[in-house]
Write a protein that holds these residues in place. Sequence first.
Motif, PDB file in Angstrom:
ATOM      1  N   SER A 100     -13.344  -9.768   0.014  1.00 41.19           N
ATOM      2  CA  SER A 100     -14.907  -9.489   0.452  1.00 41.19           C
ATOM      3  C   SER A 100     -15.651  -8.180  -0.340  1.00 41.19           C
ATOM      4  CB  SER A 100     -14.232  -9.626   2.125  1.00 41.19           C
ATOM      5  OG  SER A 100     -13.988 -10.708   2.342  1.00 41.19           O
ATOM      6  N   PHE A 101     -14.441  -7.785  -0.659  1.00 39.55           N
ATOM      7  CA  PHE A 101     -15.376  -6.123  -1.517  1.00 39.55           C
ATOM      8  C   PHE A 101     -14.649  -6.256  -2.833  1.00 39.55           C
ATOM      9  CE2 PHE A 101     -15.034  -5.713   3.713  1.00 39.55           C
ATOM     10  CZ  PHE A 101     -15.703  -4.996   3.798  1.00 39.55           C
ATOM     11  N   TYR A 102     -14.466  -6.369  -3.073  1.00 39.04           N
ATOM     12  CA  TYR A 102     -13.765  -5.935  -4.480  1.00 39.04           C
ATOM     13  C   TYR A 102     -14.297  -7.193  -5.563  1.00 39.04           C
ATOM     14  CZ  TYR A 102     -11.641  -5.883  -9.615  1.00 39.04           C
ATOM     15  OH  TYR A 102     -11.170  -5.756 -10.646  1.00 39.04           O
ATOM     16  N   ALA A 115     -13.148   1.484  -8.898  1.00 33.76           N
ATOM     17  CA  ALA A 115     -14.265   0.479  -8.350  1.00 33.76           C
ATOM     18  C   ALA A 115     -12.739  -0.411  -7.205  1.00 33.76           C
ATOM     19  CB  ALA A 115     -14.591  -0.764  -8.987  1.00 33.76           C
ATOM     20  N   GLU A 116     -11.905  -1.030  -7.601  1.00 31.80           N
ATOM     21  CA  GLU A 116     -10.788  -1.133  -6.714  1.00 31.80           C
ATOM     22  C   GLU A 116     -10.351   0.382  -5.610  1.00 31.80           C
ATOM     23  OE1 GLU A 116      -7.093  -4.022  -8.142  1.00 31.80           O
ATOM     24  OE2 GLU A 116      -7.209  -2.287  -8.420  1.00 31.80           O
ATOM     25  N   ILE A 137     -11.008   2.352  -4.246  1.00 34.80           N
ATOM     26  CA  ILE A 137     -12.667   2.239  -3.241  1.00 34.80           C
ATOM     27  C   ILE A 137     -12.886   1.326  -2.765  1.00 34.80           C
ATOM     28  CG2 ILE A 137     -15.005   3.284  -2.596  1.00 34.80           C
ATOM     29  CD1 ILE A 137     -14.701   5.009  -5.413  1.00 34.80           C
ATOM     30  N   LEU A 138     -12.663   0.200  -3.065  1.00 33.56           N
ATOM     31  CA  LEU A 138     -13.083  -1.276  -2.225  1.00 33.56           C
ATOM     32  C   LEU A 138     -12.108  -1.822  -1.333  1.00 33.56           C
ATOM     33  CD1 LEU A 138     -15.420  -2.837  -5.633  1.00 33.56           C
ATOM     34  CD2 LEU A 138     -16.252  -2.045  -3.334  1.00 33.56           C
ATOM     35  N   LEU A 139     -11.091  -1.667  -1.793  1.00 32.05           N
ATOM     36  CA  LEU A 139      -9.754  -2.177  -1.099  1.00 32.05           C
ATOM     37  C   LEU A 139      -9.518  -1.695  -0.225  1.00 32.05           C
ATOM     38  CD1 LEU A 139      -7.033  -3.035  -3.810  1.00 32.05           C
ATOM     39  CD2 LEU A 139      -8.883  -4.221  -2.925  1.00 32.05           C
ATOM     40  N   PRO A 140      -9.757  -0.025   0.268  1.00 32.64           N
ATOM     41  CA  PRO A 140      -9.359   0.749   0.859  1.00 32.64           C
ATOM     42  C   PRO A 140     -10.864   0.403   2.559  1.00 32.64           C
ATOM     43  CG  PRO A 140      -8.944   2.696  -0.213  1.00 32.64           C
ATOM     44  CD  PRO A 140      -9.060   1.162  -1.386  1.00 32.64           C
ATOM     45  N   LEU A 141     -12.218   0.116   1.693  1.00 34.65           N
ATOM     46  CA  LEU A 141     -12.733  -0.184   2.253  1.00 34.65           C
ATOM     47  C   LEU A 141     -12.935  -1.483   3.361  1.00 34.65           C
ATOM     48  CD1 LEU A 141     -15.736   0.731   0.816  1.00 34.65           C
ATOM     49  CD2 LEU A 141     -15.955   1.358   2.628  1.00 34.65           C
ATOM     50  N   GLY A 142     -11.933  -2.642   2.418  1.00 36.10           N
ATOM     51  CA  GLY A 142     -11.604  -3.773   2.963  1.00 36.10           C
ATOM     52  C   GLY A 142     -10.810  -3.781   3.568  1.00 36.10           C
ATOM     53  N   GLU A 143     -10.222  -2.689   3.804  1.00 35.36           N
ATOM     54  CA  GLU A 143      -8.719  -2.222   4.736  1.00 35.36           C
ATOM     55  C   GLU A 143     -10.002  -2.376   6.013  1.00 35.36           C
ATOM     56  OE1 GLU A 143      -4.644  -0.472   5.788  1.00 35.36           O
ATOM     57  OE2 GLU A 143      -5.663   0.095   4.287  1.00 35.36           O
ATOM     58  N   TYR A 144     -10.441  -1.503   6.301  1.00 32.23           N
ATOM     59  CA  TYR A 144     -11.422  -0.569   7.071  1.00 32.23           C
ATOM     60  C   TYR A 144     -12.209  -2.207   7.790  1.00 32.23           C
ATOM     61  CZ  TYR A 144     -15.753   2.077   9.417  1.00 32.23           C
ATOM     62  OH  TYR A 144     -16.308   2.120  10.173  1.00 32.23           O
TER      63      TYR A 144
END
Length: 375
Positions: free
Chosen positions: A226-228, A249-250, A252-259
């Motif tokens: 969904s994010f990365y 990029a990964e 940042i994007l993985l914590p965004l996806g977890e949130y």
Amino acid sequence: MTDNTPLLFRTRKPVVINPTPSYSKVYDPTMSNPIKEFMDVFPVIAEELLAHLRSLNIPQNAIEWFDRSMRYNVLGGKMNRGLTVAETLRILKRGEPLSEEEIFKANLLGWCIEWLQAFFLVSDDIMDDSKTRRGQPCWFRVEGVGNIAINDAFILESAIYFFLKKHFRKDSYYVDLIELFHETTYQTELGQLLDLITAPEDNVDLNKFSIEKHSFIVIYKTAYYSFYLPVALAMHMAGVKDEAAFKQAEAILLPLGEYFQVQDDYLDCYGNPETIGKIGTDIEDNKCSWLINQALDIASAEQRKILDENYGKRNEANVKAVKEVYVELGIEGRFKAYEEESYVRINALIEKVDHPLLSQDVFTSFMKRIYKRTK
């Protein structure tokens, strides 16, 4: 006279055919309409798939079935994943106008993510025995579909590689795209595996749950695709080759996806079904959600006993008992505190982006879309 035609075909919409793009026009990104550009690609690639099926001399009823499955399952979502590819490419190009070919290809990759999402959702709904998806019955629950939906899910996934071969085979990053889709699918399936074996519906054991397991599940099951994935696809199109850029990029994007997934867990319990397009069933389905893990972490012995006796059961009274414990423990307030903490923490990560091939705007655009969302 009674219409005996199966519902599956009575509601079928005709295919709209657009001409194949000439790739001759150059768009001004400040004047473009991203949603229209994205939606304009769908009828083109839908017809490409149907034309391919016709070239194989597949009977008309099978073509109609596929057409209906494609429209029912690919369309109807928020399209955030798909729209992100072209948006990210524009940001990475730093104001340089995109050609019509670039816009078409970026949006095509976005639709590939939507096809991947459809594959995951059709499969997930069968495994969870879900009732609704995007405000309508799950595909396998549509009259006349049933377990055929399993094969439909496989076809939806395979269509991705048809598109990639047709439109990217001559590009230098073609293999990178294939590997990225395969790796992301594998990661998502690993997350789904842990989700299923941690929380099987027919064997409720809250001792199997943990905040650490929940984190692994949501990162692998949601964050990667969904994010990365949309950002990495745009980076390949932009000519990014440095592995360090992908790693930053990964990170940042993985914590965004977890949130994002924690928000989903919250909305499953507290969201409006009419707004989110589905009826939340995480409690009934024995899901290893953020809410139950927070509750288990702070519950008293008496509250834990109530959770053990009621979680994972489909009776309305059981669900109510679990939700009452959530209220007693202030789980909704814990989520709101988590949301604010995540907002501050992830923004701090974004501010540290310093790779010359990346831009902070890539990540802030995600945060703006999901912060305090209600659907």
